[in-house]
Design a protein around this motif. Structure first.
Motif, PDB file in Angstrom:
ATOM      1  N   VAL A   6      42.426  64.848  56.189  1.00 16.38           N
ATOM      2  CA  VAL A   6      42.565  63.493  56.516  1.00 16.38           C
ATOM      3  C   VAL A   6      44.100  62.916  56.497  1.00 16.38           C
ATOM      4  O   VAL A   6      44.543  62.294  57.539  1.00 16.38           O
ATOM      5  CB  VAL A   6      41.665  62.564  55.946  1.00 16.38           C
ATOM      6  N   THR A  35      34.071  62.580  62.323  1.00 17.03           N
ATOM      7  CA  THR A  35      33.331  63.526  61.490  1.00 17.03           C
ATOM      8  C   THR A  35      32.178  63.667  62.346  1.00 17.03           C
ATOM      9  O   THR A  35      31.650  62.859  63.154  1.00 17.03           O
ATOM     10  CB  THR A  35      32.874  62.504  60.142  1.00 17.03           C
ATOM     11  N   LEU A  89      33.952  61.375  53.574  1.00 19.51           N
ATOM     12  CA  LEU A  89      35.070  60.787  53.764  1.00 19.51           C
ATOM     13  C   LEU A  89      35.340  59.699  53.012  1.00 19.51           C
ATOM     14  O   LEU A  89      34.455  58.465  53.100  1.00 19.51           O
ATOM     15  CB  LEU A  89      35.346  60.546  55.333  1.00 19.51           C
TER      16      LEU A  89
END
Lengths: 327, 327
Positions: B195, B203, B212
């Motif tokens: 990220v 995703t 995340l």
């Protein structure tokens, strides 16, 4: 992994799936299983397309013991006749209940719905009608004909009476029935007279105000009301439902919103929670008609379980018909 | 009245409907129309078949301006791999939006769903992502590959990073992407590192606890979360949704029950009534990203509107392919 899907047209299906004892038996089995509570039958998916005066309904059900489940798509586009096309259409897709793979595409244009709907009428007559000498039908369309044909298979009556708002259509319906069933069929000009003479009456109209009144009920009458399939339709007076010795629904949750039961609930005459279902009578898990003089009513809105039953039956009867599509 | 229905197999459709700019444009148009409020999109019909560890979903939508509407049936039978069969399957039926007549049977085994899902990711990236040098994908399945391919069409990034729980699968996914896109693709062993280096993250997992985290958000990041499509799934921490400068749903009513939004509402961090939809950004009826440093998130649960769009597109591209079935 290569596999084959059978594709059957209306022409194929009209040849292989007649309205007969077998079709009635498979729909009866669906109702019996529906009453066990083990059937999975989600609410109908419904979409309106106002721009085209159309709607589309999707029905399905999983019935334990049936190898497949059907998804039925029924479009109704009511401006089609202006284009020379039928209003009603549709198809069924049969999936394996073990793997979810498509097994058959039944491009029936609504024919299998006609058959399974008429078959349900026969299941109701077999379960609830007394001995029938005279059968009466209210309405003059396709289901008027098919309901009488199906009922005759389980209650071989001696004459048919027909009533409809349009005298010419009623006459044509009576003529067709006389020819198909090989027995006297005539038009009654008054629905009260039709009911008075009949032991079995099937209502097959899209009426929005009752065509069958409570004061016409008489000992030994069985009524099957199959015309109402949406909120707003109503063929049988709510007081008639309340007055009958036994009222049964094909599916309580559907009849309470789409069937005759809806109006009776709205009138404060019935409550959904005490209403039995046709499948319970078929299974004898509730008592049906106990003597010939009772008055019984069955409310049919049409269930996904019937679609799964007739689609499974159709594939079994059509294994050498149509096209085998390689996927 | 004789008429023809086109029957297309997965093989046909893979040839005629690639994941390309045209497919993205038609899905983008569907989202734009969805935001006008004139689309009719009923709730998903869903049926569980516990006996076979299976489920089936039916989606549909009518989009004004599209000639047809699709009904998509998606079975998922999760014991199929034991039988050497894929878990996911399905087909789409395309009907005329004027007459309700069947126009095409798209026996795609889920291929068109793959395409329209990836195309929605591209629509989101085009609408919300800043300039992208590095794209990251979390998850290593079919959609991990297709989302990156689709995103690359609208944001021609220079490298791809892949993270998955299974290192071998991540390696295979990176290799495939490198080959397909002709650019460097490598595995990151830590999703936080992925990220940190990416301007666009997609995703694509069935995660039930967030993969995340909010503390990984950084200026200039756009996230598309497309893995969650049922209650219970959750890929992005609810605090991340709340912290983003802009969060948009493909369809608020679906995201609130099936998407990332569900968990954020449950955590008391968001309310459905203020959430904008992707189509509003596409139409510019709300403001999207206003500068390169903002953080944006798009939540994709998959809509019937996309199915209608891709099915209409598929028929237009396939008029000389497959079989013309006489009905």
């Amino acid at each position: 992994m290569a596999r084959k899907v059978r594709v059957l047209t209306e022409t194929d299906l009209r040849r292989t799936v007649p309205l007969d004892h077998e079709a009635i038996a498979v729909v009866e089995r669906a109702f019996a299983t529906l009453a066990t509570g083990k059937v999975v039958m989600p609410p109908i998916l419904s979409m309106e397309i106002e721009d085209a005066n159309g709607e589309v309904d999707v029905k399905t059900a999983y019935i334990p013991g049936f190898d497949g489940f059907a998804i039925k798509v029924s479009p109704g586009f009511f401006d089609n006749p202006k284009l020379g096309l039928p209003s009603l259409n549709g198809l069924m897709i049969l999936f394996s209940a073990k793997t979810g793979l498509v097994e058959a595409l039944l491009m029936d244009n609504g024919y299998l719905t006609d058959v399974r709907t008429a078959a349900a009428g026969a299941v109701a007559a077999k379960a609830l009608a007394p001995e029938v000498h005279t059968a009466g039908v209210i309405g003059t369309g396709m289901q008027a004909r098919l309901q009488m044909q199906a009922a005759h298979l389980v209650r071989p009556f001696q004459q048919v009476l027909v009533w409809g708002r349009d005298a010419d259509k009623a006459q044509a319906c009576a003529q067709d029935l006389s020819q198909t069933l090989g027995l006297p069929a005539r038009v009654e000009t008054n629905p009260a007279d039709l009911v008075a003479q009949s032991q079995l009456v099937v209502t097959t109209t899209p009426a929005r105000t009752p065509v069958l009144q409570a004061e016409w009920l008489h000992p030994g009458l069985h009524i099957t009301a199959m015309g109402s399939d949406q909120a707003g339709k109503n063929e049988v007076a709510p007081t008639a439902l309340a007055r009958a010795d036994l009222y049964v629904a094909d599916r309580v949750s559907q009849c309470a919103t789409l069937g005759e039961l809806r109006s009776a609930i709205a009138a404060g005459l019935m409550t959904a929670d005490t209403v039995p279902e046709l499948g319970q009578v078929v299974r004898a898990s509730i008592t049906g008609r106990t003597h010939a003089d009772q008055i019984t009513i069955c409310d049919l809105t049409g269930t996904g379980a019937q679609d799964t039953a007739i689609a499974t039956h159709a594939l079994a009867k059509s294994e050498n018909s149509g096209i085998a599509l390689d996927l």
